[in-house]
Structures are given as C-alpha cells and as structure tokens.
Write a protein that holds these residues in place. Structure first.
Motif, PDB file in Angstrom:
ATOM      1  N   THR A  11       0.827  -1.202   0.000  1.00  0.00           N
ATOM      2  CA  THR A  11       0.000   0.000   0.000  1.00  0.00           C
ATOM      3  C   THR A  11       0.859   1.248   0.000  1.00  0.00           C
ATOM      4  O   THR A  11       0.587   2.208  -0.721  1.00  0.00           O
ATOM      5  N   PHE A  68       0.965   4.542  -2.283  1.00  0.00           N
ATOM      6  CA  PHE A  68       0.753   5.849  -1.699  1.00  0.00           C
ATOM      7  C   PHE A  68       1.873   6.819  -2.068  1.00  0.00           C
ATOM      8  O   PHE A  68       1.653   8.002  -2.274  1.00  0.00           O
ATOM      9  N   GLN A  82      -9.301  16.271  -1.729  1.00  0.00           N
ATOM     10  CA  GLN A  82      -8.641  15.556  -0.646  1.00  0.00           C
ATOM     11  C   GLN A  82      -8.507  16.494   0.549  1.00  0.00           C
ATOM     12  O   GLN A  82      -7.898  17.555   0.453  1.00  0.00           O
ATOM     13  N   ASN A 104      -7.609   9.570  -7.555  1.00  0.00           N
ATOM     14  CA  ASN A 104      -6.561  10.551  -7.277  1.00  0.00           C
ATOM     15  C   ASN A 104      -6.077  11.220  -8.565  1.00  0.00           C
ATOM     16  O   ASN A 104      -6.622  10.981  -9.646  1.00  0.00           O
ATOM     17  N   TYR A 161      -9.935   3.980  -6.385  1.00  0.00           N
ATOM     18  CA  TYR A 161     -10.152   3.185  -5.178  1.00  0.00           C
ATOM     19  C   TYR A 161     -11.640   2.853  -5.076  1.00  0.00           C
ATOM     20  O   TYR A 161     -12.492   3.718  -5.277  1.00  0.00           O
ATOM     21  N   LEU A 219      -7.813  -1.265  -5.466  1.00  0.00           N
ATOM     22  CA  LEU A 219      -7.137  -0.178  -6.171  1.00  0.00           C
ATOM     23  C   LEU A 219      -6.940  -0.586  -7.619  1.00  0.00           C
ATOM     24  O   LEU A 219      -6.274  -1.586  -7.911  1.00  0.00           O
ATOM     25  N   ILE A 255     -15.258   5.646   0.930  1.00  0.00           N
ATOM     26  CA  ILE A 255     -13.809   5.755   1.023  1.00  0.00           C
ATOM     27  C   ILE A 255     -13.361   7.147   0.586  1.00  0.00           C
ATOM     28  O   ILE A 255     -13.897   7.712  -0.375  1.00  0.00           O
ATOM     29  N   LEU A 307      -9.502   9.467   0.326  1.00  0.00           N
ATOM     30  CA  LEU A 307      -8.052   9.535   0.475  1.00  0.00           C
ATOM     31  C   LEU A 307      -7.700  10.962   0.836  1.00  0.00           C
ATOM     32  O   LEU A 307      -8.071  11.899   0.125  1.00  0.00           O
ATOM     33  N   ASP A 308      -6.968  11.179   1.954  1.00  0.00           N
ATOM     34  CA  ASP A 308      -6.646  12.550   2.335  1.00  0.00           C
ATOM     35  C   ASP A 308      -5.326  12.992   1.685  1.00  0.00           C
ATOM     36  O   ASP A 308      -4.667  12.228   0.973  1.00  0.00           O
ATOM     37  N   ASN A 351      -2.272  10.935   2.113  1.00  0.00           N
ATOM     38  CA  ASN A 351      -2.374   9.566   1.593  1.00  0.00           C
ATOM     39  C   ASN A 351      -2.821   8.547   2.636  1.00  0.00           C
ATOM     40  O   ASN A 351      -2.408   7.383   2.605  1.00  0.00           O
ATOM     41  N   TYR A 352      -3.650   8.982   3.562  1.00  0.00           N
ATOM     42  CA  TYR A 352      -4.318   8.059   4.470  1.00  0.00           C
ATOM     43  C   TYR A 352      -5.720   7.778   3.941  1.00  0.00           C
ATOM     44  O   TYR A 352      -6.393   8.673   3.424  1.00  0.00           O
ATOM     45  N   LEU A 353      -6.132   6.533   4.095  1.00  0.00           N
ATOM     46  CA  LEU A 353      -7.477   6.148   3.671  1.00  0.00           C
ATOM     47  C   LEU A 353      -8.440   6.291   4.841  1.00  0.00           C
ATOM     48  O   LEU A 353      -8.153   5.872   5.964  1.00  0.00           O
TER      49      LEU A 353
END
Length: 260
Positions: free
Chosen positions: A23, A27, A36, A204, A210, A221, A250, A252-253, A256-258
């Motif tokens: 992962t 990322f 995001q 992204n 995702y 992914l 879902i 993604l910030d 890159n944290y889910l």
C-alpha cells in the motif's frame, strides 16, 4: 463512532495508516487529488459530536453526504427528495434543492459548486445542478443506481453501479452518451478483475481508482488504465492489517491516508 439523530444511524470512520508495504508503495506515487482533505499534523477527533441535523431534518435514510474544502456540508434527504446544505459551522440549514429527482443514492460537488446527483430512479441518469441554478440537466445515462459518484481532475464522471458490479465513466466534455467500464466485469466475483456490489469510490490525480468492494469486504485499487485491481486492505490483501465488513465509503486525504 458518532451517532447522529437515531441510535441506529452511524457515521463510522476507520483510519488506516501505513497499511502495508505494498500500500505504501502505491501511496508514495500519489499527489494531492480532487477534494482531498488536509489535516494539520496534530489533528485529533473530538470525542463528543455536535448534532446539527437529525431525522426530523434530514430524514431517516441520508445515504450520501459530501463535505467540500470550505467545509460546506451537502446531504441527501431521500424522504423529501432534497439536497440540503449547511455552510461551515452553521447549525441552521442554508439551502435546499429539490425537483426532478427521487430516491437518490449519491451526490458529488465540484470545486466550482456544481452538484452531481444520482437520478436513476426517475430518469436513469446522473444530473448536474450548476451553482445557484434552479434546474438540472442530465449528464450521464446509466441503467442502474449509482451508489457513489466522483468527478476527477480531467472532468470525467465516475458512477459505481452496485447492482451491475462495475464502475463506469463518462467525460463531461463529450457530447456522446456512451459510458466506459473501468472496473468490474458485470458479474459478481472476488478475483482481481471482479467486484461484488461496489459502493464508495475515490480517484486521485494519477487517475487511480479506489473502490469500496462492499460484499467482498475489501478496498480495491485499480491503477489508471488497468482492469485488474489490487486489494489495498481487507482479508485478501497481501498483508492483512485491517479486516473490513461491508465497506460503503472511502476517501483519500492529502497525506495519503485512507478513511473508510
């Protein structure tokens, strides 16, 4: 866990950091994407929630909620077929949009304020409400409900079709009504090129997709242009760190944290 309005209505976030080496490899290649959120380095979640809308305001089945970069909150009231808006920190309803859609499953709001809403129950379409507009226009035609919508940085609209086990797209810059399948075969399954009742989606800036693969209890992914997915987290991932049960959304910030 935050309980809103009724005890059986929950908003649940699972934060996954450094899920696995695989992962992290993905990322490390990502950039800041459309919508995001960016949190400060010492952010913490308040243990107590502030209720600004309950079942009398938003109804008992608000399946979709969207928060933009200005912290404006958009939510679907499926009981009264409305899109409701609250400005940042407002406890009072700011605007209500209605007309022409019913029993919608999902919404997405672009940075210019355009609102995209699932309208498959009424007209087998995804409709766009332009900023401050009093009417909508269809922008994508699909044969079944879009459980999640997303608009990427290239103005491509994504629709997660739960009943058909696939994700389809259409360029918003094209006059054609043709859609393209970008994930799923149309049949339910758990192998790498199949989905089973997909729900939440996020794209992204690399145009990697995702997907919250609901019945398969995993996050898939799909890298740009690929029809085969990699399990990011869930029981079938290469390094299982978090097990999931029927994930529906879902995000993604910017770090890159889910958020699942």
């Amino acid at each position: 866990m935050v309980t809103i309005g009724r005890p059986n209505l929950w908003l649940i976030l699972i934060i996954i950091g450094q899920v696995s080496e695989l992962t992290q490899f993905f990322f490390d290649t990502l950039a800041v994407s459309y919508n995001q959120p960016k949190f400060c380095s010492n952010v913490s979640w308040n243990q107590n929630a502030t209720i600004f809308a309950n079942s009398s305001t938003i109804g008992t089945t608000p399946y979709s909620i969207f928060i933009n970069t200005d912290n404006t909150i958009y939510a679907l009231n499926r009981i009264h077929n409305q899109i409701q808006m609250w400005l940042n920190d407002s406890m009072n309803l700011t605007r209500t949009i209605s007309g022409g859609f019913s029993n919608s499953w999902s919404i997405f709001v672009t940075t210019n304020g355009d609102i995209y809403v699932d309208n498959t129950n009424t007209s087998s379409s995804v409709d766009k409400w332009a900023l401050n507009s009093n009417s909508s226009v269809p922008v994508m035609y699909v044969s079944s409900a879009c459980y999640s919508l997303f608009v990427d940085i290239n103005d491509t609209l994504y629709c997660s079709i739960n009943a058909l086990h696939q994700v389809v797209t259409k360029s918003l810059n094209s006059v054609s009504n043709m859609t393209t399948i970008v994930a799923g075969t149309g049949c339910p399954g758990s192998i790498s090129n199949m989905l089973y009742s997909p729900r939440g989606i996020f794209v992204n800036t690399n145009l990697d997709l995702y997907i919250a693969d609901y019945t398969n209890n995993r996050i898939q992914l799909y890298q740009s242009g690929q029809l085969t997915g990699t399990t990011v987290t869930g029981v079938t991932s290469l390094t299982t760190t978090v097990t999931l049960y029927q994930p529906t959304g879902i995000v993604l910030d910017a770090d890159n944290y889910l958020f699942i």
